[in-house]
Design an enzyme around this catalytic site. Structure first.
Site, short mmCIF file in Angstrom:
data_model
loop_
_atom_site.label_atom_id
_atom_site.label_comp_id
_atom_site.label_asym_id
_atom_site.label_seq_id
_atom_site.Cartn_x
_atom_site.Cartn_y
_atom_site.Cartn_z
N THR A 134 -22.98 -23.51 -8.03
CA THR A 134 -22.06 -24.08 -7.05
C THR A 134 -22.79 -24.84 -5.95
O THR A 134 -22.26 -25.80 -5.39
CB THR A 134 -21.18 -22.96 -6.45
OG1 THR A 134 -20.39 -22.41 -7.49
CG2 THR A 134 -20.26 -23.47 -5.35
N SER A 168 -24.56 -20.73 -13.68
CA SER A 168 -25.48 -19.61 -13.95
C SER A 168 -24.90 -18.61 -14.94
O SER A 168 -25.63 -17.78 -15.48
CB SER A 168 -25.89 -18.92 -12.65
OG SER A 168 -24.86 -18.11 -12.14
N THR A 194 -24.59 -18.40 -8.07
CA THR A 194 -24.58 -17.05 -7.51
C THR A 194 -24.20 -15.97 -8.52
O THR A 194 -24.51 -14.80 -8.33
CB THR A 194 -23.60 -16.96 -6.31
OG1 THR A 194 -22.28 -17.27 -6.77
CG2 THR A 194 -24.01 -17.90 -5.20
N ASP A 195 -23.51 -16.38 -9.60
CA ASP A 195 -22.96 -15.36 -10.51
C ASP A 195 -24.04 -14.49 -11.16
O ASP A 195 -23.84 -13.29 -11.35
CB ASP A 195 -22.12 -16.02 -11.60
CG ASP A 195 -20.78 -16.53 -11.05
OD1 ASP A 195 -20.41 -16.11 -9.93
OD2 ASP A 195 -20.12 -17.32 -11.73
N1 ASP Z 1 -20.16 -20.17 -11.37
C1 ASP Z 1 -21.12 -20.52 -10.36
C2 ASP Z 1 -22.51 -20.19 -10.87
O1 ASP Z 1 -22.91 -19.07 -10.84
C3 ASP Z 1 -20.82 -19.78 -9.11
C4 ASP Z 1 -21.73 -20.02 -7.96
O2 ASP Z 1 -22.77 -20.61 -8.06
O3 ASP Z 1 -21.37 -19.54 -6.86
O4 ASP Z 1 -23.18 -21.07 -11.36
#
Ligand code: ASP
Length: 336
Positions: free
Chosen positions: A18, A67, A100-101
């Protein structure tokens, strides 16, 4: 801002997520709709002029993915790339921009497999750069400030989010929406205050320079599955992991790793088949105690101490590259 005599040289490794996300032009600034992994690492840097005061930067795009799409292949590639950057005399630290995932898994894998004392910092964002109150720019600035600061060396891999500095050993994503999405059961190591890290704790367990794991000669990690407990469990899912070739299964049990009475023979049978059973807790914090509720000594199973199931999977896989003896794997879980 730093104790280096010259401006520190930091490498930014872009992987997507993200923080590299953008909403479609027609979406409003508060719309939840966006596409992750579209902005390059170079563009992320260029959008934050204040970064030039912090370090001399170089940027590269190792991958550009959500991710959630990380597999062991990407983990190994990321670890190799960060190791190569840390080995260079002209690099003082590395920042990884990451979704973040699964940030906690990548951070932990680097924590265990990169042999360097140089600062390695992961950061990301809960909102895309096009959002009204995007968090990515501040997170990236803070991550750079931590990576550029000499006091960050030797602390293991760090996760900087929302002005907090966490250890990769402990941090987890605990909220799917909020900016304070990351927490560590024993608290963060420190905070970013006025553009510099301020430390309150240190990690007691081995990492980076003191880690025994070496992936240089490894193409794939041993397959380890995770089975999360819920009411009405079935044995089929464990059998499916065995059929897939899993060498270990992390049983993410209730509470302190509790195994329901009707599943005890299933786990015992796995151990008898030489599939390593690793008892973890689905709670995400608190230690699993050996031989409490389940006879680990009799079955030959292992307990995770306080590692959450995703990290237990990685530690079990790395442990299996060193030993297949349950007692050896247990010693590794006790140590790390
Ligand atoms: N779906 C995203 C990821 O993990 C979420 C994020 O980055 O906050 O790539």
């Amino acid at each position: 801002m730093t104790t280096h005599a010259r401006r520190p040289r930091i490498a930014l490794v872009g992987t997507g997520g993200t923080i590299a996300g953008a909403a479609p032009a027609q979406a409003g600034a508060t719309s939840a709709a966006y596409q992750s992994a579209v902005v390059t690492a170079r563009d992320l840097i260029d959008r934050i002029p204040a970064l030039a005061q912090v370090a001399d930067l170089q940027a590269e795009q190792l991958m550009q993915i959500d991710s959630a799409d990380f597999t062991d292949e990407q983990l190994l590639a990321l670890s190799r790339r960060v190791s190569a950057l840390c080995a260079r005399d002209d690099i003082d630290g590395v920042v990884v921009a990451h979704g973040t995932d699964t940030m906690e898994e990548s951070a932990y894998f680097l924590h265990l497999t990169v042999q360097s004392a140089k600062p390695i910092v992961l950061t990301g964002a809960m909102r895309p750069g096009t959002a009204l109150a995007a968090d990515g720019p501040a997170n990236l600035l803070h991550a750079m400030a931590v990576a550029a600061h000499a006091s960050s060396a030797g602390r293991g891999v760090l996760v900087v989010m929302n002005e907090e500095v966490h250890s990769a050993r402990d941090v987890a994503k605990v909220n799917a929406m909020r900016l304070d999405a990351f927490a560590s059961p024993h608290g963060p190591l420190g905070a970013v205050v006025e553009g510099a890290p301020r430390w309150y704790r240190a990690v007691a367990r081995p990492h980076t320079m003191s880690s025994e794991f070496d992936i240089a000669a490894i193409d794939t990690l041993p397959l380890v599955g995770v089975v999360t407990s819920h009411g009405q469990m079935r044995r089929d899912i464990y059998d499916a992991w065995v059929a897939a070739g899993a060498r270990a299964i992390v049983h993410a049990g209730f509470g302190g790793g509790t195994v329901p009475a009707y599943l005890k023979p299933v786990l015992a049978a796995l151990c008898a088949q030489c599939v390593l059973v690793v008892r973890a807790s689905r709670v995400g914090a608190g230690a699993v105690i050996r031989n409490a509720n389940f006879d680990d000594d009799a079955c030959g199973s292992v307990v995770t101490d306080d590692q959450n199931p995703p990290r237990a999977r990685l530690l079990a896989a790395l442990a299996l590259t060193r030993t297949s003896a349950p007692s050896g794997v247990q010693a590794i879980f006790d140590r790390y």
